[in-house]
Design a protein around this motif. Structure first.
Motif, PDB file in Angstrom:
ATOM      1  N   MET A   1      21.369  24.386  27.830  1.00 14.82           N
ATOM      2  CA  MET A   1      22.968  25.213  27.189  1.00 14.82           C
ATOM      3  C   MET A   1      22.705  26.143  26.354  1.00 14.82           C
ATOM      4  O   MET A   1      23.498  27.294  26.341  1.00 14.82           O
ATOM      5  N   ARG A   2      21.747  26.329  25.501  1.00 18.96           N
ATOM      6  CA  ARG A   2      21.574  27.608  24.719  1.00 18.96           C
ATOM      7  C   ARG A   2      21.412  28.829  25.129  1.00 18.96           C
ATOM      8  O   ARG A   2      21.746  29.607  24.811  1.00 18.96           O
ATOM      9  N   ALA A   3      20.684  28.810  26.534  1.00 16.71           N
ATOM     10  CA  ALA A   3      20.357  30.000  27.089  1.00 16.71           C
ATOM     11  C   ALA A   3      21.770  30.066  28.144  1.00 16.71           C
ATOM     12  O   ALA A   3      22.089  31.399  28.214  1.00 16.71           O
ATOM     13  N   ALA A   4      22.263  28.979  28.807  1.00 21.12           N
ATOM     14  CA  ALA A   4      23.421  29.431  29.637  1.00 21.12           C
ATOM     15  C   ALA A   4      24.641  29.964  29.024  1.00 21.12           C
ATOM     16  O   ALA A   4      25.562  30.492  29.608  1.00 21.12           O
ATOM     17  N   VAL A   5      24.769  29.647  27.457  1.00 23.72           N
ATOM     18  CA  VAL A   5      26.094  30.086  27.021  1.00 23.72           C
ATOM     19  C   VAL A   5      26.111  31.621  26.907  1.00 23.72           C
ATOM     20  O   VAL A   5      27.098  32.207  27.004  1.00 23.72           O
ATOM     21  N   PHE A   6      24.669  32.382  27.040  1.00 27.21           N
ATOM     22  CA  PHE A   6      24.821  34.008  27.089  1.00 27.21           C
ATOM     23  C   PHE A   6      25.346  34.002  28.456  1.00 27.21           C
ATOM     24  O   PHE A   6      26.120  35.291  28.638  1.00 27.21           O
ATOM     25  N   VAL A   7      25.156  33.522  29.681  1.00 29.00           N
ATOM     26  CA  VAL A   7      25.369  33.895  30.894  1.00 29.00           C
ATOM     27  C   VAL A   7      27.087  33.546  30.933  1.00 29.00           C
ATOM     28  O   VAL A   7      27.683  34.114  31.567  1.00 29.00           O
ATOM     29  N   LEU A   8      27.484  32.372  30.465  1.00 30.67           N
ATOM     30  CA  LEU A   8      28.878  32.224  30.364  1.00 30.67           C
ATOM     31  C   LEU A   8      29.610  32.995  29.729  1.00 30.67           C
ATOM     32  O   LEU A   8      30.750  33.655  30.339  1.00 30.67           O
ATOM     33  N   GLY A   9      29.224  33.951  28.672  1.00 30.69           N
ATOM     34  CA  GLY A   9      29.566  35.149  27.961  1.00 30.69           C
ATOM     35  C   GLY A   9      29.916  36.172  29.058  1.00 30.69           C
ATOM     36  O   GLY A   9      30.875  36.766  29.127  1.00 30.69           O
ATOM     37  N   ILE A  10      28.649  36.818  29.764  1.00 26.03           N
ATOM     38  CA  ILE A  10      28.937  37.833  30.525  1.00 26.03           C
ATOM     39  C   ILE A  10      29.842  37.398  31.776  1.00 26.03           C
ATOM     40  O   ILE A  10      30.557  38.315  32.285  1.00 26.03           O
ATOM     41  N   GLN A  11      29.930  36.142  32.248  1.00 24.63           N
ATOM     42  CA  GLN A  11      30.651  35.937  33.329  1.00 24.63           C
ATOM     43  C   GLN A  11      32.166  36.170  32.975  1.00 24.63           C
ATOM     44  O   GLN A  11      33.187  36.560  33.529  1.00 24.63           O
ATOM     45  N   ALA A  12      32.618  35.522  31.692  1.00 23.56           N
ATOM     46  CA  ALA A  12      34.157  35.576  31.323  1.00 23.56           C
ATOM     47  C   ALA A  12      34.413  37.219  30.900  1.00 23.56           C
ATOM     48  O   ALA A  12      35.499  37.356  31.350  1.00 23.56           O
ATOM     49  N   PHE A  13      33.408  37.909  30.174  1.00 23.67           N
ATOM     50  CA  PHE A  13      33.952  39.347  30.267  1.00 23.67           C
ATOM     51  C   PHE A  13      33.773  40.248  31.517  1.00 23.67           C
ATOM     52  O   PHE A  13      34.867  41.050  31.645  1.00 23.67           O
ATOM     53  N   GLU A  14      33.065  39.843  32.431  1.00 23.99           N
ATOM     54  CA  GLU A  14      32.985  40.454  33.647  1.00 23.99           C
ATOM     55  C   GLU A  14      34.097  40.247  34.566  1.00 23.99           C
ATOM     56  O   GLU A  14      34.873  40.946  35.259  1.00 23.99           O
ATOM     57  N   ILE A  15      34.756  39.072  34.432  1.00 21.22           N
ATOM     58  CA  ILE A  15      35.712  38.719  35.415  1.00 21.22           C
ATOM     59  C   ILE A  15      37.122  39.413  34.517  1.00 21.22           C
ATOM     60  O   ILE A  15      38.050  39.641  35.215  1.00 21.22           O
ATOM     61  N   MET A  16      37.131  39.281  33.425  1.00 25.89           N
ATOM     62  CA  MET A  16      37.992  39.869  32.675  1.00 25.89           C
ATOM     63  C   MET A  16      38.243  41.338  32.730  1.00 25.89           C
ATOM     64  O   MET A  16      39.156  41.893  33.086  1.00 25.89           O
ATOM     65  N   ALA A  17      37.227  42.047  33.185  1.00 25.82           N
ATOM     66  CA  ALA A  17      37.147  43.428  33.402  1.00 25.82           C
ATOM     67  C   ALA A  17      37.470  43.729  34.675  1.00 25.82           C
ATOM     68  O   ALA A  17      38.699  44.490  34.916  1.00 25.82           O
ATOM     69  N   ILE A  18      36.939  42.902  35.625  1.00 30.08           N
ATOM     70  CA  ILE A  18      37.230  43.131  37.188  1.00 30.08           C
ATOM     71  C   ILE A  18      38.586  42.651  37.643  1.00 30.08           C
ATOM     72  O   ILE A  18      39.373  43.388  38.371  1.00 30.08           O
ATOM     73  N   ALA A  19      39.225  41.632  36.768  1.00 22.60           N
ATOM     74  CA  ALA A  19      40.412  40.998  37.149  1.00 22.60           C
ATOM     75  C   ALA A  19      41.563  41.919  36.900  1.00 22.60           C
ATOM     76  O   ALA A  19      42.560  42.379  37.434  1.00 22.60           O
ATOM     77  N   ALA A  20      41.345  42.651  35.709  1.00 23.38           N
ATOM     78  CA  ALA A  20      42.256  43.552  34.958  1.00 23.38           C
ATOM     79  C   ALA A  20      42.580  44.584  36.028  1.00 23.38           C
ATOM     80  O   ALA A  20      43.589  45.130  36.138  1.00 23.38           O
ATOM     81  N   VAL A  21      41.465  45.122  36.727  1.00 23.90           N
ATOM     82  CA  VAL A  21      41.620  46.243  37.413  1.00 23.90           C
ATOM     83  C   VAL A  21      42.158  45.744  38.871  1.00 23.90           C
ATOM     84  O   VAL A  21      43.217  46.492  39.400  1.00 23.90           O
ATOM     85  N   GLY A  22      41.593  44.906  39.545  1.00 25.14           N
ATOM     86  CA  GLY A  22      41.921  44.520  40.954  1.00 25.14           C
ATOM     87  C   GLY A  22      43.309  43.926  41.035  1.00 25.14           C
ATOM     88  O   GLY A  22      44.135  44.031  42.079  1.00 25.14           O
ATOM     89  N   ASN A  23      43.769  43.029  40.003  1.00 26.36           N
ATOM     90  CA  ASN A  23      45.127  42.354  39.983  1.00 26.36           C
ATOM     91  C   ASN A  23      46.373  43.376  40.022  1.00 26.36           C
ATOM     92  O   ASN A  23      47.222  42.993  40.229  1.00 26.36           O
ATOM     93  N   ASN A  24      46.054  44.306  39.248  1.00 23.50           N
ATOM     94  CA  ASN A  24      47.303  45.594  39.019  1.00 23.50           C
ATOM     95  C   ASN A  24      46.857  46.799  39.598  1.00 23.50           C
ATOM     96  O   ASN A  24      47.476  47.708  39.460  1.00 23.50           O
ATOM     97  N   LEU A  25      45.766  46.942  40.593  1.00 19.55           N
ATOM     98  CA  LEU A  25      45.420  48.002  41.235  1.00 19.55           C
ATOM     99  C   LEU A  25      46.458  48.559  42.060  1.00 19.55           C
ATOM    100  O   LEU A  25      46.596  49.953  42.394  1.00 19.55           O
TER     101      LEU A  25
END
Length: 581
Positions: A32-56
């Motif tokens: 989990m100490r390594a996976a937490v960094f992957v969870l970070g990019i997953q949250a930020f990436e979906i945050m970025a793409i969802a803000a664009v796609g859902n209001n595009l």
């Protein structure tokens, strides 16, 4: 077929390396100490793409001046492209690059797309002259350089996001060794955390980031998405010293192609009952191994592992003789395709919540007390529901289901998918009823009236989306984790493409002289969106019964005795009880 042939076959063991290519140390790498960094990019990436796609659709309609139906198709084609490109990301990762370097490379490509979108939205000379599309003014549609910049930026984002998506799930899962009982138990915790991270990212995007877009403009909104993506890449890079990585296997399609070629070459062979004429392969000869159980589906492929009977004892080419393990791998891939196909209509419904339902909300009274609700933020409702329901599901529903079904997982992934597909139908029923009321009401209908269609879909997504991820993960083969995970996202892709096709077909079939069809006008008060929702409800119900057929087919147990290895130990790929409808 004799009992000896009903055995399991090995394919790919759990071998992991650190960032320098050396064997991993359990106390330093993974977990989990390594996976937490992957969870970070997953949250930020979906945050970025969802803000664009859902209001595009708002940006495409109001700023680029494309008609409503064309705007909806642009959005659905964009989202569909993201998900279909996940296959490319899975292939490159499993075959050549590995999940970390695939994410790193395509993450920067996605970031460049966000920056270009922000620049276009900020500079007036890169957009058509402003006008009000709802007032039927003579608006100039984006074309030439304006359209080129827009679509290049949009599809840079699609390319980057699509190739990253399956690798975020696979790379996080790679941090947990299946050979270590303690880490293997934590793997399910990671998947719950990954979906929770996804929901949090979506929720922030659909509330905070959409509010920024509405209040400060789309240029600032796209810029915030770029900043979120940059933070995600920083999270990914920060964990490089802790990651475990799978060595790439070479082209994952070559063994699959060999099975089909060998089976076709020996298509006239009769499957013998003597197991000695089958090329079973030697367990442990491959550097990576999981266990596959023999099945009776797609028996014609078994010709690929029949040894030549000419008495020459000559070594045959891998393109003429495959191992039983390779054949069983191909069978697994073929057997999940019908399940995958049955989730396409589900994602076509999702496409409506991200396009027409947003426009539906725009034509309603968005004022709630002293606060004005951005219509795109209504898409946050399913994720609010999921953030609440997923922990409740694990804490309360699963223990009760275990007692009722006597199954250690509560309900199986196939049962979970089926519940979600059935529930999704009522999302469109609710949408149709509310739209009919909105059209017939003289006063502006409160925007919260369309909340039920989002709430119902949120419940259905908890079952279908999570169940599908779990199902494909448990079917995944050694060296193909990212690619099979990408098939989950492909369901989204085909769902959005089908939405575009349905919109065009419905307009063509229902159009008449002077009428552009149910969805042919830019004014929802003149369109018949309610009838389109009813059509989707009917298609969803038909799709549910189609799913029941294929789920039963997939769950059909193989005849004969369970497979055992040379040590007489029971081996199987995936739990038999986990694939039951």
């Amino acid at each position: 077929m004799d009992i000896e042939r009903r055995q399991s076959f090995t394919t790919l063991n759990d071998v992991s390396l650190d960032w320098r290519g050396r064997p991993c140390e359990t106390n330093k790498h993974g977990g989990m100490r390594a996976a937490v960094f992957v969870l970070g990019i997953q949250a930020f990436e979906i945050m970025a793409i969802a803000a664009v796609g859902n209001n595009l659709i708002t940006y495409v309609f109001n700023d680029m001046h494309y008609p409503l139906s064309k705007s909806a198709n642009i959005v659905t084609n964009f989202v569909g492209t993201i998900f279909i490109l996940s296959l490319l990301g899975g292939f490159l990762s499993d075959s050549y690059l590995g999940s970390f370097f695939t994410m790193l490379m395509f993450g920067f490509i996605e970031l460049s797309g966000f920056i270009l979108l922000s620049l276009q939205a900020h500079l007036p000379q890169l957009r058509p002259p402003p006008c009000d599309m709802l007032q039927r003014e003579h608006c100039v549609e984006a074309e030439g350089l304006e359209a080129t910049i827009f679509f290049v930026a949009l599809y840079l984002v699609a390319l980057g996001s699509g190739c990253m998506k399956p690798n975020m799930i696979a790379h996080g899962a790679d941090q947990f060794s299946r050979d270590d009982p303690n880490q293997s138990k934590k793997l399910s915790t990671y998947f719950n955390s990954a979906y929770f991270s996804f929901c949090v990212g979506e929720l922030v995007a659909l509330t905070v980031l959409v509010w920024v877009q509405t209040r400060s403009g789309m240029d600032v909104g796209f810029g915030v998405s770029a900043a979120a993506m940059a933070m995600g890449l920083m999270s990914l890079i920060s964990g490089v010293f802790f990651y475990r990585k799978r060595p790439s296997q070479g082209s994952i399609f070559t063994p699959i192609a060999r099975v089909f070629v060998a089976a076709f070459t020996k298509r006239k062979q009769i499957c013998p009952s003597n197991s000695e004429v089958y090329h079973l392969g030697v367990a442990g000869t491959s550097p990576n191994v999981y266990n596959l159980r023999h099945t009776d589906k797609f028996r014609f492929l078994e010709n690929a592992c029949i040894k030549s009977q000419d008495g020459s004892n000559k070594v045959e080419s891998p393109w003429r003789l495959c191992t039983m393990a390779e054949v069983e791998q191909v069978k697994v891939i073929l057997s999940v395709i019908p399940i995958f196909a049955c989730t396409i209509i589900f994602n076509t419904i999702l496409a409506q919540l991200q396009t027409f339902s947003v426009q539906q909300g725009s034509s309603m009274n968005t004022q709630l007390a002293t606060f004005k609700i951005p219509p795109a933020s209504l898409q946050a409702i399913p994720y609010i529901i999921l953030i609440i329901l997923v922990p409740l599901y694990e804490t309360f529903f699963v223990p009760i289901a275990r007692k009722l079904t006597r199954n250690h997982v509560g309900i199986t992934p196939l049962q979970r998918i089926g519940i979600g597909l059935f529930t999704a139908t009522f999302s469109m029923v609710a949408a149709a009823l509310v739209e009919k009321k909105r059209r017939e009401s003289e006063a502006a209908t409160p925007i919260l009236w369309i909340a039920p269609q989002f709430i119902i879909f949120g419940v259905s997504e908890m079952f279908t989306a999570v169940g599908l991820i779990e199902f494909f993960y448990k079917q995944s083969l050694g060296g193909m984790q990212a690619f099979l995970t990408a098939m989950t996202y492909c369901s989204y892709s085909f769902g959005f493409f089908l939405s575009s096709l349905l919109v065009s077909l419905v307009n063509k079939v229902t159009s008449s002289s002077g009428n552009g069809g149910w969805l042919g006008d830019n004014d929802l008060n003149k369109d018949r969106l309610d009838l389109f929702y009813w059509l989707l409800a009917v298609l969803s119900l038909i799709n549910f019964f189609n799913y029941l057929f294929w789920a039963r087919w997939h769950s059909k147990p193989s005849s004969g005795v369970p497979a055992r290895d040379g040590n007489n130990s029971l081996l199987k790929h995936g739990g038999a009880d986990e694939n039951v409808l």
